[in-house]
Write an enzyme that holds these catalytic residues in place. Structure first.
Site, PDB file in Angstrom:
ATOM      1  N   TYR A  14      -6.377   6.941   3.412  1.00  0.00           N
ATOM      2  CA  TYR A  14      -6.480   5.877   2.540  1.00  0.00           C
ATOM      3  C   TYR A  14      -5.651   4.414   2.994  1.00  0.00           C
ATOM      4  O   TYR A  14      -6.398   3.555   3.030  1.00  0.00           O
ATOM      5  CB  TYR A  14      -5.895   6.302   1.133  1.00  0.00           C
ATOM      6  CG  TYR A  14      -5.626   5.149   0.610  1.00  0.00           C
ATOM      7  CD1 TYR A  14      -6.805   4.316  -0.225  1.00  0.00           C
ATOM      8  CD2 TYR A  14      -4.664   4.535   0.444  1.00  0.00           C
ATOM      9  CE1 TYR A  14      -6.605   3.104  -0.658  1.00  0.00           C
ATOM     10  CE2 TYR A  14      -4.113   3.275  -0.228  1.00  0.00           C
ATOM     11  CZ  TYR A  14      -5.293   2.417  -0.680  1.00  0.00           C
ATOM     12  OH  TYR A  14      -5.117   1.466  -1.480  1.00  0.00           O
ATOM     13  N   GLU A  74       0.821  -1.289  -0.055  1.00  0.00           N
ATOM     14  CA  GLU A  74       0.031   0.079  -0.063  1.00  0.00           C
ATOM     15  C   GLU A  74       0.647   1.292   0.004  1.00  0.00           C
ATOM     16  O   GLU A  74       0.596   2.313  -0.731  1.00  0.00           O
ATOM     17  CB  GLU A  74      -0.934   0.043   1.025  1.00  0.00           C
ATOM     18  CG  GLU A  74      -2.110  -0.969   0.920  1.00  0.00           C
ATOM     19  CD  GLU A  74      -3.014  -0.644  -0.159  1.00  0.00           C
ATOM     20  OE1 GLU A  74      -2.850   0.325  -0.673  1.00  0.00           O
ATOM     21  OE2 GLU A  74      -3.779  -1.793  -0.340  1.00  0.00           O
ATOM     22  N   ASP A  94      -9.464   5.815  -2.603  1.00  0.00           N
ATOM     23  CA  ASP A  94      -8.214   6.312  -3.482  1.00  0.00           C
ATOM     24  C   ASP A  94      -8.800   6.873  -4.583  1.00  0.00           C
ATOM     25  O   ASP A  94      -9.968   7.070  -5.017  1.00  0.00           O
ATOM     26  CB  ASP A  94      -7.455   5.108  -3.672  1.00  0.00           C
ATOM     27  CG  ASP A  94      -7.986   4.326  -4.751  1.00  0.00           C
ATOM     28  OD1 ASP A  94      -9.160   4.118  -4.834  1.00  0.00           O
ATOM     29  OD2 ASP A  94      -6.859   3.733  -5.469  1.00  0.00           O
TER      30      ASP A  94
END
Length: 371
Positions: A132, A49, A150
Site C-alpha cells: 500500500y 502514510e 487500502d
DNA sequence: AAGGCGTGGCA
DNA sequence: TTGCCAAGCCT
C-alpha cells in the site's frame, strides 16, 4: 419492463468530484496548488502514510506536525536518537512502525543520498513500506501510475462491483479493478480521491450514495445493499489476559521505569515493572510477584484492549526510600513522564496509581475498582 | 500465510 | 455498552 442501466465508472468522474470535495490535510498539496506546479514533499507524504497505517486522520495530525517541527527533513530523522523517535511516537500505537520509520530514514539517507526512491519497487524495498505505502508514495509524491489499495479503496471497489468474495481472499481481484481504473494522468489525486470517497461518502455504515460520483455505476447500490460490502471473514473472539503492574515512587518524587525488549508487543517502549500477561485467572496478579520487596498496596485495576486480547491489570503502588532499588531500570522524575516512550496502557497504569502524574495530557477516566 | 501488533472514536 | 473500524506491515 423497467430497466436500470449501470454505467462504467471513470477516473474522470471521480477526479471532478475530488476537485470540489477533497479534504484539506496538512501533508497534502491541493489540486489547485498542483495546477501551479507545486509538488508534495516525498518526506511529508511518506511520514504521513506510515502514520496513517491503521490509524485515523484526526489521530495523526498532531503527531505529523510534531515530527515535522522536530525533524524537518529525512536526514534529521535519520540522525535522531531512536529513543527520541519512540518517545515522540508514544500513544500512536503499532510501535514497530516507529522502529521501521527510523530504519527507513537511515536507509534513505545513507543509501539514496537523502532522496526517496521514486518508483514503487524502490520504495517497496524500504523498511516499513509495504504494497500500500509503496503505491501511495509513488502515486502521490511521484505521479507514478500505481494502483493504490487500502481499506477505503477496498470498500469502494467491493461495492462498485458487488464483489461477494470475502476479504482478504478478494484482494487480488480488487487490485486488478483498481489498476484498470487508475489513470495515467493525476494518479496521485485519483488515489487520494478514492480514499476520500471511502472516508466521507462510501462509509462503512450509511453511505451517502446520493452524493457519490459513482452512483450511476455502483452494482451494490443497484442491489439496494451497499452496506453488505465488503464481505469479510469472521473474526475470532478476543481472549482476556491479566497481570499486575507495579508503580514505585521514591522520596525524591521519582518513579521506577524499565525498557521493554525491542521486539514484540510494545517493543522498545518504556514500562513500569509488570508480570507476564497470561490467560490465567489466578496467580501472577498479587504483590508477591513484585519486582522488588516493598510495601506494595493495591491501587485498583486498569483494563486495556489490544488488537488481539483484552488485558486486565492489577495495579500496585509502593512508597520507597530514595533510589532504594535498581537493576534493570531507572528512576525517572514523575514530572518528566511526558518525555518518556510510555505507551497508553502504561500511562493508564501510572495514572491509576498516581492520579496527578499526567496533568498536561488527557485523563484516563476508566479507573478500575479498588481491591 | 495466518496471526501478532495499539489506540481512540463512533454508533 | 460493546463491537467495529481506521491511508497495513512483518514474519
Amino acid at each position: 419492463m423497467m430497466t436500470t442501466t449501470i454505467e462504467s465508472p471513470t477516473a474522470a468522474s471521480l477526479l471532478a468530484w475530488y476537485d470540489r470535495h477533497h479534504r484539506d490535510l496538512p501533508w497534502r498539496v491541493s489540486p489547485a496548488m498542483a495546477t501551479r506546479g507545486i509538488r508534495p514533499d516525498p518526506y511529508h507524504i511518506w511520514l504521513s502514510e506510515v502514520m496513517l497505517q491503521q490509524t485515523t486522520v484526526p489521530a495523526v495530525k498532531a503527531y505529523f506536525a510534531k515530527f515535522l517541527e522536530r525533524w524537518p527533513t529525512v536526514r534529521d530523522l535519520a540522525a535522531a536518537p531512536t529513543d527520541d523517535v519512540m518517545a515522540a511516537w508514544a500513544g500512536l500505537g503499532y510501535y514497530a512502525r516507529a522502529r521501521n520509520l527510523k530504519k527507513c530514514a537511515e536507509a534513505v539517507t545513507a543509501e539514496h543520498g537523502g532522496r526517496f526512491p521514486d518508483t514503487e519497487d524502490g520504495l517497496r524495498a524500504l523498511p516499513g513500506i509495504g504494497d500500500y505505502t509503496a503505491a501511495a508514495v509513488a502515486a502521490i509524491a511521484f505521479e507514478r501510475q500505481a494502483a493504490v489499495m487500502d481499506a477505503n479503496v477496498e470498500r469502494v471497489i467491493s461495492r462498485l462491483y458487488a464483489i461477494a468474495t470475502p476479504l482478504p481472499a478478494a484482494k487480488p481481484l480488487m487490485k486488478q479493478k483498481v489498476a484498470l481504473l487508475t489513470p495515467a494522468d493525476r494518479p496521485g489525486d485519483f488515489a487520494q480521491a478514492m480514499m476520500d470517497l471511502g472516508a466521507t461518502i462510501c462509509t462503512p455504515k450509511r453511505p451517502a450514495c446520493s452524493l457519490c460520483p459513482f452512483n450511476n455505476a455502483c452494482e451494490a447500490l443497484r442491489l439496494h445493499d451497499p452496506e453488505h460490502f465488503p464481505v469479510k471473514a469472521a473474526k475470532k473472539e478476543k481472549p482476556v489476559r491479566q497481570g499486575a503492574a507495579f508503580v514505585a515512587v521514591n522520596g525524591d518524587g521519582e518513579i521506577y521505569l524499565r525498557r521493554r525488549i525491542a521486539s514484540g508487543l510494545l517493543g522498545g517502549m518504556t514500562e513500569v515493572p509488570t508480570t507476564g500477561w497470561t490467560a490465567r485467572i489466578d496467580g501472577e496478579t498479587s504483590a508477591a510477584a513484585a519486582p522488588f520487596p516493598a510495601d506494595w498496596q493495591p491501587a485498583g485495576t486498569v483494563t486495556h484492549v489490544f488488537t488481539h486480547f483484552e488485558l486486565r491489570l492489577s495495579i500496585y503502588r509502593a512508597q520507597v526510600a530514595s533510589s532504594a532499588f535498581r537493576n534493570d531500570g531507572w528512576w525517572e522524575p514523575v514530572t518528566n513522564l511526558e518525555a518518556q516512550a510510555l505507551p497508553t496502557v502504561m500511562k493508564k497504569a501510572i495514572a491509576q496509581a498516581i492520579p496527578r502524574a499526567f496533568t498536561k495530557t488527557k485523563t484516563f477516566e476508566k479507573a478500575g475498582h479498588n481491591s
